[in-house]
Scaffold this active site. Structure first.
Site, PDB file in Angstrom:
ATOM      1  N   ASP A  39     -42.422   2.184  28.312  1.00 15.05           N
ATOM      2  CA  ASP A  39     -41.197   1.470  28.682  1.00 15.05           C
ATOM      3  C   ASP A  39     -41.430  -0.034  28.695  1.00 15.05           C
ATOM      4  O   ASP A  39     -40.537  -0.816  28.362  1.00 15.05           O
ATOM      5  CB  ASP A  39     -40.691   1.951  30.051  1.00 15.05           C
ATOM      6  CG  ASP A  39     -40.052   3.328  29.978  1.00 15.05           C
ATOM      7  OD1 ASP A  39     -39.242   3.551  29.063  1.00 15.05           O
ATOM      8  OD2 ASP A  39     -40.368   4.187  30.816  1.00 15.05           O
ATOM      9  N   GLU A  82     -35.011   0.032  31.642  1.00 16.35           N
ATOM     10  CA  GLU A  82     -36.402   0.312  31.259  1.00 16.35           C
ATOM     11  C   GLU A  82     -37.350  -0.067  32.397  1.00 16.35           C
ATOM     12  O   GLU A  82     -38.365   0.604  32.624  1.00 16.35           O
ATOM     13  CB  GLU A  82     -36.776  -0.444  29.978  1.00 16.35           C
ATOM     14  CG  GLU A  82     -35.995  -0.068  28.730  1.00 16.35           C
ATOM     15  CD  GLU A  82     -36.263   1.343  28.230  1.00 16.35           C
ATOM     16  OE1 GLU A  82     -37.118   2.037  28.807  1.00 16.35           O
ATOM     17  OE2 GLU A  82     -35.600   1.752  27.256  1.00 16.35           O
ATOM     18  N   HIS A  94     -37.167   2.790  34.779  1.00 10.30           N
ATOM     19  CA  HIS A  94     -37.937   3.924  34.250  1.00 10.30           C
ATOM     20  C   HIS A  94     -39.428   3.720  34.508  1.00 10.30           C
ATOM     21  O   HIS A  94     -40.125   4.637  34.966  1.00 10.30           O
ATOM     22  CB  HIS A  94     -37.707   4.077  32.740  1.00 10.30           C
ATOM     23  CG  HIS A  94     -36.299   4.392  32.368  1.00 10.30           C
ATOM     24  ND1 HIS A  94     -35.867   4.420  31.055  1.00 10.30           N
ATOM     25  CD2 HIS A  94     -35.219   4.691  33.119  1.00 10.30           C
ATOM     26  CE1 HIS A  94     -34.589   4.723  31.026  1.00 10.30           C
ATOM     27  NE2 HIS A  94     -34.175   4.889  32.266  1.00 10.30           N
ATOM     28  N   TYR A 133     -41.891   6.125  36.800  1.00  9.07           N
ATOM     29  CA  TYR A 133     -43.121   6.777  36.343  1.00  9.07           C
ATOM     30  C   TYR A 133     -44.327   6.298  37.149  1.00  9.07           C
ATOM     31  O   TYR A 133     -45.212   7.097  37.486  1.00  9.07           O
ATOM     32  CB  TYR A 133     -43.338   6.510  34.849  1.00  9.07           C
ATOM     33  CG  TYR A 133     -42.373   7.233  33.950  1.00  9.07           C
ATOM     34  CD1 TYR A 133     -42.214   8.620  34.051  1.00  9.07           C
ATOM     35  CD2 TYR A 133     -41.612   6.551  33.004  1.00  9.07           C
ATOM     36  CE1 TYR A 133     -41.324   9.289  33.230  1.00  9.07           C
ATOM     37  CE2 TYR A 133     -40.724   7.220  32.176  1.00  9.07           C
ATOM     38  CZ  TYR A 133     -40.576   8.589  32.298  1.00  9.07           C
ATOM     39  OH  TYR A 133     -39.694   9.263  31.486  1.00  9.07           O
ATOM     40  N   GLU A 147     -37.955   5.642  20.914  1.00  6.90           N
ATOM     41  CA  GLU A 147     -37.198   6.215  22.027  1.00  6.90           C
ATOM     42  C   GLU A 147     -36.635   7.594  21.707  1.00  6.90           C
ATOM     43  O   GLU A 147     -36.356   8.367  22.627  1.00  6.90           O
ATOM     44  CB  GLU A 147     -36.073   5.259  22.417  1.00  6.90           C
ATOM     45  CG  GLU A 147     -36.598   3.908  22.896  1.00  6.90           C
ATOM     46  CD  GLU A 147     -35.522   3.048  23.534  1.00  6.90           C
ATOM     47  OE1 GLU A 147     -35.344   3.149  24.755  1.00  6.90           O
ATOM     48  OE2 GLU A 147     -34.879   2.276  22.800  1.00  6.90           O
ATOM     49  N   GLU A 184     -32.455   7.267  27.655  1.00  8.51           N
ATOM     50  CA  GLU A 184     -33.117   7.022  26.366  1.00  8.51           C
ATOM     51  C   GLU A 184     -32.273   7.543  25.213  1.00  8.51           C
ATOM     52  O   GLU A 184     -32.288   6.978  24.116  1.00  8.51           O
ATOM     53  CB  GLU A 184     -34.508   7.664  26.345  1.00  8.51           C
ATOM     54  CG  GLU A 184     -35.487   7.113  27.378  1.00  8.51           C
ATOM     55  CD  GLU A 184     -35.795   5.639  27.204  1.00  8.51           C
ATOM     56  OE1 GLU A 184     -35.298   5.008  26.243  1.00  8.51           O
ATOM     57  OE2 GLU A 184     -36.540   5.096  28.038  1.00  8.51           O
ATOM     58  N   HIS A 212     -29.840   4.837  24.603  1.00 11.59           N
ATOM     59  CA  HIS A 212     -30.490   3.710  23.917  1.00 11.59           C
ATOM     60  C   HIS A 212     -30.692   4.017  22.429  1.00 11.59           C
ATOM     61  O   HIS A 212     -30.529   3.138  21.577  1.00 11.59           O
ATOM     62  CB  HIS A 212     -31.841   3.404  24.566  1.00 11.59           C
ATOM     63  CG  HIS A 212     -31.739   3.014  26.005  1.00 11.59           C
ATOM     64  ND1 HIS A 212     -32.824   3.001  26.861  1.00 11.59           N
ATOM     65  CD2 HIS A 212     -30.669   2.624  26.755  1.00 11.59           C
ATOM     66  CE1 HIS A 212     -32.422   2.619  28.065  1.00 11.59           C
ATOM     67  NE2 HIS A 212     -31.123   2.399  28.023  1.00 11.59           N
TER      68      HIS A 212
END
Length: 390
Positions: free
Chosen positions: A139, A170, A173, A177, A233, A267, A270
């Site tokens: 990301d 992003e 994201h 994570y 992506e 995603e 995107h």
């Protein structure tokens, strides 16, 4: 007696002249005849002409980089600082969709995941942690491209709005994570190893290097790079998303799988936006060039999930995973306006039930397809009136 005008010749000279082909050569009526060429010289001459003609044609057909002025998306736009009036309504609607789908990492409940994590097999924990490490790094790479290249190149305000919001998502994201790794992995050294996956894991580094090369490529057109990051992506993430949805099918890791729903939906949006930008280009890369980019990304992703970090670690079939990645690539090719490459079916029935909009999560109070109230509605829909019938 010999005439004084007659040439003097010996008997030997007369005999040699008698045997010579020149004696039999007739030049009658040949005054305007061009000299003849041997067959070998004729072929050589034709070949030379063909070579020069071919080289001239190649020079005339040599691909030239399209001028920025020829691309409405890229040429200088003095009105780029003001949003209204909207010129590209389809691009603006994509931005509003992204805006309506906003969420934060704090909204994902990870309290039940710890118990599930400790009950997983070592191979399953190894797989999940390495997939999360790849996601956390990737990301950031996508954002690097958006900040360094796309946001600076594209001059259309509506697209800049989307890219700005994509950068924010992003970041969320990547935070999600990182939070998952921080929650599951208690050993500080292992955490550090996972957070530095681009440097510590060759399989992650290979995927990262492929994406980073496109960011730094000054010769590649915007269209080629749009396709490349649609592949990042849409293809580089696809197998890992599927592997986490596989855990959901087994009823495992509710927090992880719910965040996976939200992120995969983002995603997907995107990737759709990249395809939309591609369709707006006047000078698109050739189908052969697009095919080359997509097949390269497919090969790298297949190697990642079947050799470097095989999905068999969590009980999935590697052959079917390869097929699924090809299926996703075909879907992307169609979205870009080209023909399928692999022509395969979706081998994972559980992925048929997972749309980009998301489905109600069994474990969560919230649903993955939620959107912010009122964001997608028109201004007239929220007006207050007194003309209702009672």
């Amino acid at each position: 007696m010999l005439s004084v005008r007659a040439p003097l010749a010996t008997i030997a000279d007369q005999q040699q002249l008698h045997l010579s082909p020149l004696k039999r050569l007739s030049l009658a009526d040949k005054e305007n005849t061009p000299p003849t060429l041997s067959s070998a010289r004729v072929l050589a001459s034709k070949a030379a002409r063909r070579i020069f003609q071919d080289s001239a044609e190649l020079e005339s057909k040599a691909p030239t980089k399209p001028s920025i002025e020829e691309e409405p998306l890229l040429r200088e736009n003095p009105r780029r600082f003001v949003v209204f009036p909207i010129e590209y309504h389809d691009i603006w609607q994509m931005y509003k969709k992204a805006e309506a789908s906003f969420w934060t990492a704090e909204e994902v409940d990870l309290s039940k995941d710890i118990q599930h994590w400790e009950a997983l097999k070592p191979d399953e924990r190894h797989f999940i942690s390495h997939v999360l490490a790849f996601f956390a790094a990737s990301d950031g790479i996508v954002n690097e491209n958006l900040v360094e290249r796309f946001s600076q190149e594209v001059q259309v305000t509506e697209a800049r709005c989307f890219y700005g919001f994509q950068i924010a998502m992003e970041n969320i994201h990547s935070e999600m994570y990182s939070l998952l790794i921080d929650t599951y992995i208690k050993d500080s050294k292992e955490r550090e190893y996972l957070f530095n996956a681009i440097e510590t894991m060759p399989c992650v580094k290979k995927k990262a290097d492929w994406a980073l090369r496109w960011i730094g490529d000054k010769e590649a057109t915007y269209g080629e790079r749009v396709v490349a990051f649609a592949a990042v992506e849409g293809i580089f993430f696809s197998g890992s998303f599927a592997s986490i949805f596989w855990l959901k099918k087994r009823g495992l890791m509710p927090g992880l799988t719910f965040s996976n729903e939200l992120i995969s939906r983002d995603e997907g949006l995107h990737c759709d936006f990249a395809c939309l930008m591609f369709k707006h280009l006047v000078h698109k890369p050739s189908e052969q060039r697009v095919k080359e980019i997509i097949t390269n990304s497919v090969r790298i992703e297949q190697e990642f999930l079947t050799e470097a970090l095989p999905v068999k670690l969590i009980g999935m079939n590697c052959t079917l995973m390869k097929q699924y990645i090809e299926f996703v690539a075909d879907r992307l090719m169609l979205e870009l306006g080209f023909n399928k490459i692999f022509k395969v079916e979706n081998p994972f029935d559980f992925m048929e039930n997972i749309s980009l909009e998301g489905k109600t999560n069994f474990f969560e109070k919230r649903v993955g397809e939620y959107q912010r109230m009122g964001v997608m509605s028109n201004s007239t829909e929220n007006s207050f009136t007194l003309d209702a019938d009672f």
